[in-house]
Design an enzyme around this catalytic site. Sequence first.
Site, PDB file in Angstrom:
ATOM      1  CE  LYS A  14      -4.425  -1.685   1.411  1.00  0.00           C
ATOM      2  NZ  LYS A  14      -5.568  -1.667   2.314  1.00  0.00           N
ATOM      3  CE  LYS A  38      -8.784  -9.571  -2.046  1.00  0.00           C
ATOM      4  NZ  LYS A  38      -8.526  -9.457  -0.623  1.00  0.00           N
ATOM      5  CE  LYS A  65     -13.404  -3.012  -0.808  1.00  0.00           C
ATOM      6  NZ  LYS A  65     -14.226  -3.340   0.320  1.00  0.00           N
TER       7      LYS A  65
END
Length: 331
Positions: A113, A195, A198
Amino acid sequence: MSKKIILSGIQSTGNLTLGNYLGAINNWTKMQEDYDCHFMIANLHTLTIRNDPETLRQNTLNLLALYIASGINPEKSNIFIQSQVASHAELAWVLNCYTYMGELSRMTQFKDKSAKHADNINSGLFTYPVLMAADILLYQADLVPVGEDQKQHLEITRDIAERFNKIYGQTFKIPEPYVQGVAARVMGLQDPTSKMSKSSTLENDSILLNDEPEVILKKFKKSVTDSENIVRYDKENKPGISNLITIYSAITGKTKENIEKEFEGKGYGDFKTAVANCVIEELKPIQEKYKELKENPDYLEKIFRRGAERAYTIAHKTLEDVYKKIGMVWF
Ligand code: TRP
């Protein structure tokens, strides 16, 4: 014998995907009978990125509606919003003082991140796993259903709990990961090696839980496959088709072998349509229930108020024990 305690949560960062549903929520609904379940809406965790406040508020309520629409029964399981139970932030502070910079720097999610959001590497992002540890430890959870990407956070939770228990005596239960038998790890439709997310930037990569049937069909039709044209599970060489098999299997309960047989001699076109149709059918009642719930904000408020109260009663007991043990003046 009292039931084992389960705690899990999802961040309220917008549209949920079929991956969230098949990988998490759909399995949670099956645990409600056998376990004492707490399902949290992790809205404090979303603050590690910049959100529009009104959108965040809506996303939080939407996620609550979606939990219920997907079959989490608020009469059986406790559903609550993280920020409404102050003990989470309080315990997180305490646990921060029992967590080392070194261990937090090793978290792969932090590394990923911070690479993605290089302009906003805030301390919340760094101590994110400590808040997650607080979420889990406050409820003395026995089991935590988490996906592959959160396993490391559960490990650090265990390390922190063991460290604390060693100094102050038995305070926290050491949680175990809940290995989900049928939980599907759903990958992107355009990039089946990552994966389904969203936040994917690829068009048609993710099925959103509120996608219309035509959109779902279109996305599956466009999904990436290979040139073999044989419906066969082979994750290495055929990640796209294997992902579709996983989805079809998770929804229909059929085994991979049976699915391969079912589509023997048929091409990818037929298979894609079949997968799309079963997803559309699966999501239909959820979408309907979701709409109904969204039209009833008073009901949703009743649920989150009650959820916060129930959660607080449990969480506060653990926090009280911690505060007394570490030397906070109690009243
Ligand atoms: N970090 C988790 C995720 O992004 C969400 C989460 C927050 C969570 N607190 C938790 C999951 C506690 C399990 C238990 O998926």
